[in-house]
Design a protein around this motif. Sequence first.
Motif: not given
Length: 315
Positions: A96, A122-124, A194-197, A119, A202
């Motif tokens: 991430q 943020r990619k969450d 920031h990248y998504p998982r 981030r 998680s």
Amino acid sequence: MTLSIVIPIYNEEENVQILHEKLKEVLDSLKNEYEILFVDDGSTDRTLPILEEIQAKDKRVIVLSLRRNFGQTAAFAAGFDFATGDIIVTMDGDLQNDPADIPKLLALIKDNDLVSGWRKKRKDPFFSRRLPSVAANWLISKVTGVKLHDYGCSLKAYRRDVIKNLKLYGEMHRFIPAVASWYGVRIAEVETVHYPRLRGSSKYGVSRTIKVVLDLITVKFLQSFSTKPIQFFGPIGIISGFLGFIISVYLTLDKIFFGHDIGGRPLLLLGALLIIVGIQLIGMGLLGEMLVRVYHESQRKPIYVIKKILGPENK
Ligand code: UDP
Ligand code: MG
């Protein structure tokens, strides 16, 4: 300047190989000597054998394998204990964070002691992660007085002495800047991607919010009163005891001079309660004072930290 990259890894079998390749590409392009510390936090999947394979091929990789899952903070702490670099960079092992951001942090560490990633995009998931984190970041910055946008970002760089002075407990890694601020460190923040998982899952959910709040209370207390607990408990105890004393005096006079029956009055209960609470709080403050002495003296831990000493005999 030598670098140590510290990465806690828990069940990331699909990520470690790619992570290592990306890291290598970035780190080889820098002039610095480096080591990569993968801390396997008791993974139960194929993470450890894969890390062993990576280590066998790349001698700059060190794999620390913890006996069981101790949690991300403990994994960081283990990595810090074994890191030998002048600069220590931390990041997540789930891709991430982007290793390509490391040079950005390094550029800033020259004039700072700690550089924290932010981030910004943020990619969450919004409700379970980003929303609580907005609230948490606001609260942490208010309470600790250390102004950062994103405390939870693992991508950070530290000067060696900052890390080596720290002791981490609980889930405290996000509070390292706040704890370190006690040492008077210069802190900078830099935007990072920031990248998504994409692979693996998680390890956290919303329940982490409560843990963060409790850790925040601990950090705030330690930050402000760790060397003077009586100054925290004492004033409340004195006020409480004094109020109780006034109430009791009033009731006593009322009984003696006006002959009123005070046995069933709620005020009597309140007065007695305030006195007892007052004594308890002062007692707690004194116990705290003793603990502080034991803590600092048993570890020979001074209550100050020296940055440098200037003088003729100084080497
Ligand atoms: N991690 C760990 N031990 C744990 C939980 C997580 O070492 O008990 C590692 C995990 O493998 C990852 C990093 O900590 O490299 C961040 O975890 P995760 O991605 O699950 O957290 P999130 O990004 O969802 O906040
Ligand atoms: Mg993650």
